[in-house]
Motif scaffolding. Structure first.
Motif, short mmCIF file in Angstrom:
data_model
loop_
_atom_site.label_atom_id
_atom_site.label_comp_id
_atom_site.label_asym_id
_atom_site.label_seq_id
_atom_site.Cartn_x
_atom_site.Cartn_y
_atom_site.Cartn_z
N THR A 127 15.33 15.76 -10.95
CA THR A 127 14.89 14.46 -10.65
C THR A 127 14.96 14.36 -9.33
OG1 THR A 127 16.96 13.60 -10.97
CG2 THR A 127 15.92 13.79 -12.88
N VAL A 128 14.12 13.16 -8.78
CA VAL A 128 13.81 12.78 -7.51
C VAL A 128 15.51 12.41 -6.81
CG1 VAL A 128 13.02 10.96 -5.93
CG2 VAL A 128 11.68 11.91 -7.82
N GLY A 129 15.99 11.64 -7.59
CA GLY A 129 17.62 11.22 -7.18
C GLY A 129 18.38 12.46 -7.18
N GLY A 130 18.41 13.50 -7.88
CA GLY A 130 18.97 14.72 -8.08
C GLY A 130 18.76 15.43 -6.91
N ASN A 131 17.35 15.37 -6.56
CA ASN A 131 16.99 16.57 -5.42
C ASN A 131 17.52 16.12 -4.01
OD1 ASN A 131 15.04 17.45 -3.24
ND2 ASN A 131 13.92 18.24 -5.05
N LEU A 132 17.56 14.89 -3.84
CA LEU A 132 18.08 14.32 -2.61
C LEU A 132 19.47 14.53 -2.34
CD1 LEU A 132 16.58 10.63 -2.32
CD2 LEU A 132 15.68 12.84 -1.00
N LEU A 133 20.35 14.58 -3.50
CA LEU A 133 21.73 14.90 -3.30
C LEU A 133 22.28 16.26 -3.71
CD1 LEU A 133 22.99 11.66 -5.39
CD2 LEU A 133 23.02 12.08 -2.80
N GLN A 134 21.20 17.13 -3.74
CA GLN A 134 21.47 18.46 -4.03
C GLN A 134 22.49 19.12 -2.74
OE1 GLN A 134 18.16 21.89 -3.88
NE2 GLN A 134 16.92 19.96 -3.54
N ARG A 135 23.00 20.16 -3.01
CA ARG A 135 24.16 20.20 -1.94
C ARG A 135 23.51 21.97 -1.48
NH1 ARG A 135 30.21 19.11 -2.99
NH2 ARG A 135 30.13 18.82 -0.61
N THR A 136 24.16 22.28 -0.21
CA THR A 136 23.88 23.51 0.27
C THR A 136 23.86 24.64 -0.53
OG1 THR A 136 24.06 25.04 2.25
CG2 THR A 136 25.90 23.88 1.40
N ARG A 137 22.92 25.77 -0.38
CA ARG A 137 23.30 26.96 -1.19
C ARG A 137 23.91 28.21 -0.27
NH1 ARG A 137 20.52 23.23 -4.17
NH2 ARG A 137 19.90 24.24 -6.23
N CYS A 138 24.78 27.81 0.78
CA CYS A 138 25.39 28.80 1.60
C CYS A 138 26.16 29.27 0.59
CB CYS A 138 26.13 27.90 2.53
SG CYS A 138 27.34 28.82 3.34
N GLY A 139 26.43 30.63 0.87
CA GLY A 139 26.87 31.60 0.01
C GLY A 139 28.54 31.23 0.13
N TYR A 140 29.10 30.88 1.08
CA TYR A 140 30.30 30.64 1.22
C TYR A 140 30.72 29.40 0.72
CZ TYR A 140 30.02 34.29 4.76
OH TYR A 140 29.74 35.56 5.56
N PHE A 141 29.93 28.41 0.82
CA PHE A 141 30.08 27.02 0.14
C PHE A 141 30.26 27.32 -1.56
CE2 PHE A 141 28.33 23.49 -2.43
CZ PHE A 141 29.16 22.62 -1.99
N THR A 142 29.33 27.97 -2.16
CA THR A 142 29.23 28.21 -3.53
C THR A 142 30.36 29.42 -4.11
OG1 THR A 142 27.68 30.00 -3.26
CG2 THR A 142 26.87 27.46 -3.71
N ASP A 143 30.98 29.89 -3.12
CA ASP A 143 32.18 30.97 -3.65
C ASP A 143 33.42 30.12 -3.37
OD1 ASP A 143 34.07 32.97 -4.01
OD2 ASP A 143 32.89 34.30 -2.63
N VAL A 144 34.22 29.80 -4.41
CA VAL A 144 35.32 29.04 -4.31
C VAL A 144 36.66 30.01 -3.67
CG1 VAL A 144 34.82 27.13 -5.68
CG2 VAL A 144 36.09 29.28 -6.80
N THR A 145 36.39 31.35 -3.46
CA THR A 145 37.37 32.12 -3.29
C THR A 145 37.53 32.19 -1.56
OG1 THR A 145 36.04 34.31 -3.25
CG2 THR A 145 37.03 33.72 -5.53
N GLY A 175 0.76 -1.43 0.06
CA GLY A 175 -0.12 -0.01 -0.05
C GLY A 175 0.84 1.36 0.11
N GLY A 176 2.08 1.35 -0.12
CA GLY A 176 2.97 2.33 -0.31
C GLY A 176 3.11 2.68 -1.74
N LEU A 177 4.34 3.47 -1.96
CA LEU A 177 4.68 3.82 -3.42
C LEU A 177 6.14 3.71 -3.44
CD1 LEU A 177 2.70 7.37 -3.85
CD2 LEU A 177 2.11 5.28 -4.80
N ARG A 178 6.54 3.43 -4.74
CA ARG A 178 7.94 3.45 -4.91
C ARG A 178 7.82 4.32 -6.11
NH1 ARG A 178 13.11 0.42 -5.32
NH2 ARG A 178 13.88 1.30 -7.24
N ILE A 179 8.88 5.41 -5.92
CA ILE A 179 9.13 6.37 -6.89
C ILE A 179 10.53 6.35 -7.42
CG2 ILE A 179 9.53 9.04 -6.93
CD1 ILE A 179 7.96 9.07 -4.30
N GLY A 180 10.57 6.13 -8.90
CA GLY A 180 11.82 5.91 -9.57
C GLY A 180 12.68 7.14 -9.50
N ALA A 181 14.24 7.01 -9.32
CA ALA A 181 14.98 8.08 -9.27
C ALA A 181 14.91 9.18 -10.43
CB ALA A 181 16.50 7.45 -9.05
#
Length: 330
Positions: A108-126, A65-71
């Motif tokens: 996608t569902v799989g990619g959504n789970l693996l998305q990374r933080t939007r912290c400005g310091y994380f996204t700024d490689v300097t 009775g549950g659901l299986r959602i493909g990645a």
């Protein structure tokens, strides 16, 4: 952006084998997060392995009775699926609140789970960031942190997880299914994201080289009366400053079952188990809802500019549970 290879794969075994042979490769779904990070230099894969054409694009009922959602199910298809809307309405609401239609059509569902933080310091490689370069420091603690974590953080990282979808999945005890060279495996979403501790660069418990193949939602009758509420700094699409997935089953004025998960307050979707324990078996009232929220938020550790999240989340708990209780009484 550095040069990279591109390869499209036809089946799961091939996808897993490619990553096994090339540790610097990355799986590519919709690319709505990964490609952005490649543009800024945060991610520098040697090869992208396109998994969009794998046979993982279905939403199916399970025998129990549950659901299986493909990645590779897109966020748009997930939100529109009639069984998701009927059995887990908070999940539909979370996905619809997450991004524009154009992005939902790609993500996608799989990619959504693996998305990374939007912290400005994380996204700024300097600048320094313990998530990107372990041991370099967390400038957010002394710098810009008004949208950062109040629960489960550490002196090494105070970033928050950006997903809306994962908050709803956490509330309903979702299980992540994956494939490795050694065969299939599963991880409850509650164990999928690792605590920050002193290793914020280690974000998930997914084995190295594993491909997410889907997410299983167990049957949860309480989820049929559920809601996702998101607070953001502008009316158009933006990342949450606080969000909640809630579900409530009331019988004879008593809380029979309740599910609560918070978003935008920790490095991972935060299951509010202390609040759930406080409410289960107790009366339905705004005072009880507020007391449960206070019990959960007692562990909050705020920084100078993010303390507003404590009353925000308290108010969200009371508002969402009150609405669900009134709906149950009709």
């Amino acid at each position: 952006m550095r040069e990279f290879g591109y390869q499209r794969v036809g089946d799961v075994a091939e996808a897993v084998a490619v990553l096994g042979d090339d540790p610097e490769a990355r799986f590519l779904g919709g690319g709505t997060n990964l490609v952005d990070l490649m543009k800024t230099g945060v991610e520098r894969p040697a090869r992208l392995v396109d998994v969009r054409e794998l046979p993982l694009g279905q939403v199916e009922s399970t025998a129990d009775g549950g659901l299986r959602i493909g990645a590779t199910v897109t966020n748009s298809d997930l939100a529109a699926h009639p069984e998701v809307r009927r059995r887990y309405p908070a999940l539909t609401q979370a996905v619809l609140a997450s991004a524009s239609g154009q992005l939902r059509n790609m993500a996608t569902v799989g990619g959504n789970l693996l998305q990374r933080t939007r912290c400005g310091y994380f996204t700024d490689v300097t600048v320094a960031c313990n998530k990107r370069l372990p041991g370099s420091g967390c400038p957010a603690i002394e710098g810009e942190h008004h949208n950062h974590a109040i629960l489960g953080a550490s002196e090494h990282c105070v970033a928050t997880h950006p997903s809306d979808m994962a908050v709803a999945l956490t509330a309903f005890d979702a299980v992540v299914c994956y494939e490795t060279a050694d065969g299939p495996g599963e991880l409850p979403l509650a164990d999928f994201y690792l605590p920050v501790g002193d290793t914020p660069h280690l974000e998930t418990a997914l084995p190295s080289g594993a491909l997410i193949t889907g997410v299983t939602l167990p049957p949860a009758p309480v989820a049929a009366r559920s809601r996702y509420r998101k607070v953001r700094e502008r009316a158009s699409y933006a990342f949450a400053i606080g969000s909640i997935a809630g579900a409530l089953d009331v019988r004879d004025g008593v809380v029979h079952d309740v599910r609560l998960a918070f978003g935008a307050v920790a490095s991972r979707p935060w299951r509010a188990r202390e609040a759930e324990r406080s409410l289960t078996g107790g009366p339905v009232s705004a005072d009880a809802f507020a007391a449960a929220a206070d019990a959960e938020l007692a562990a909050a550790k705020v920084l100078p500019h993010n303390g507003y999240k404590v009353p925000l989340m308290r108010n969200l708990v009371v508002a969402v549970l009150t609405e669900l209780a009134e709906e149950a009484a009709r």
